[in-house]
Design a protein around this motif. Structure first.
Motif, PDB file in Angstrom:
ATOM      1  N   ALA A  60      19.565 -40.977  -0.088  1.00  9.27           N
ATOM      2  CA  ALA A  60      18.244 -40.687   0.174  1.00  9.27           C
ATOM      3  C   ALA A  60      17.424 -40.670  -0.802  1.00  9.27           C
ATOM      4  O   ALA A  60      16.264 -40.800  -0.855  1.00  9.27           O
ATOM      5  N   SER A 106      12.972 -40.751  -4.424  1.00  9.46           N
ATOM      6  CA  SER A 106      13.064 -41.101  -2.900  1.00  9.46           C
ATOM      7  C   SER A 106      13.500 -42.582  -2.838  1.00  9.46           C
ATOM      8  O   SER A 106      12.841 -43.475  -3.407  1.00  9.46           O
ATOM      9  N   ARG A 118      10.522 -39.303   7.063  1.00 10.30           N
ATOM     10  CA  ARG A 118      11.467 -38.200   6.899  1.00 10.30           C
ATOM     11  C   ARG A 118      10.480 -36.993   6.101  1.00 10.30           C
ATOM     12  O   ARG A 118       9.669 -37.321   5.244  1.00 10.30           O
ATOM     13  N   ASP A 122      13.940 -33.284   3.193  1.00 12.79           N
ATOM     14  CA  ASP A 122      15.204 -34.150   3.165  1.00 12.79           C
ATOM     15  C   ASP A 122      15.334 -34.510   1.893  1.00 12.79           C
ATOM     16  O   ASP A 122      16.563 -34.841   1.359  1.00 12.79           O
ATOM     17  N   SER A 125      16.256 -31.046  -0.624  1.00 10.29           N
ATOM     18  CA  SER A 125      17.529 -30.562  -0.297  1.00 10.29           C
ATOM     19  C   SER A 125      18.618 -31.055  -1.276  1.00 10.29           C
ATOM     20  O   SER A 125      19.741 -30.708  -1.226  1.00 10.29           O
TER      21      SER A 125
END
Length: 246
Positions: A60, A106, A118, A122, A125
């Motif tokens: 991610a 990201s 997203r 996301d 976290s």
């Protein structure tokens, strides 16, 4: 026209449309993977070898944290189109090592933030102990960060501008631009100023161009750069650090 002939024409039409859709999807997939601008080896190695920074690479995003565990505020940074996320690590590294911020860079789907649906959660976290989050991004990543900003505690634009209206959001906003940016030009940033809150802070860095915000080499259509990488990193660290200290 007979029913049988009408069915043949319908199948033929649907077949053509289906083929066009498949071809378009395939074209986007191929285009998104071709010409991705890689991170320059020297700046990347300096970050990865820095004992003050702990780096975690996930599917991610890339998480950069102070090695002493002191990062209680964080920045989710969204890369520009078709730029390796690692290419931003060096310019953001002093925020981690000196300002004790956690930085999550990201990994946009298809290397394009525009295609990444997203939510901000996301990415936050990935560093669950951080409570205060600011979102920001470079170029197209900045446009996407504006769309995620209402779920954050603040917004920072790096050589970018918003396409959605945040003027009544009440969010603290910092816009950092390059005086020589040939892509997110000063004129484009000024034209989108009304989409930001009235008290948004806009800072233009002399000698900086579009590619100055990362370490991925020159970019077609960009203006000249006259500021050093070291001075650019110091400017970003100072401006972003002050924004978090408000």
């Amino acid at each position: 026209m007979t029913t049988q002939r009408a069915r043949r024409i319908l199948k033929w039409t649907l077949g053509i449309l289906g083929g066009l859709i498949v071809a378009a999807i395939a074209g986007i997939l191929i285009w998104s993977q071709v010409g991705v601008m890689p991170a320059e080896a020297g700046p990347l190695a300096a970050v990865q070898d820095d004992p003050a920074i702990t780096a975690h690479d996930t599917s991610a995003g890339i998480v950069l944290e102070p090695a002493d565990g002191s990062g209680d505020a964080g920045l989710v940074f969204i890369p520009g189109a078709k730029v390796d996320p690692w290419a931003y690590a060096s310019k953001l590294s002093e925020l981690v090592a000196e300002e004790h911020l956690t930085v999550v860079i990201s990994r946009p789907w298809l290397n394009l933030a525009f295609f990444d649906p997203r939510p901000l959660a996301d990415f936050t976290s990935l560093a669950p102990d951080v409570e205060t989050w600011v979102v920001g991004g470079h170029s197209l990543g900045g446009v996407r960060s504006c769309q995620l900003a209402r779920d954050a505690d603040g917004l920072i634009l790096f050589g970018s501008y918003c396409a959605n209206d945040l003027s009544a959001s009440g969010l603290p906003v910092l816009s950092i631009s390059g005086a020589n940016d040939g892509l997110s030009t000063p004129e484009k940033i000024a034209a989108a100023r009304h989409l930001l809150p009235e008290d948004a802070e806009l800072v233009e860095i002399e000698g900086a161009n579009h590619a100055s915000f990362g370490d991925y080499g020159p970019q077609p259509g960009d203006g000249p750069v006259t500021i050093s990488d070291e001075d650019m990193a110091a400017e970003l660290t100072s401006l972003v650090g002050e924004f978090f200290d408000r």
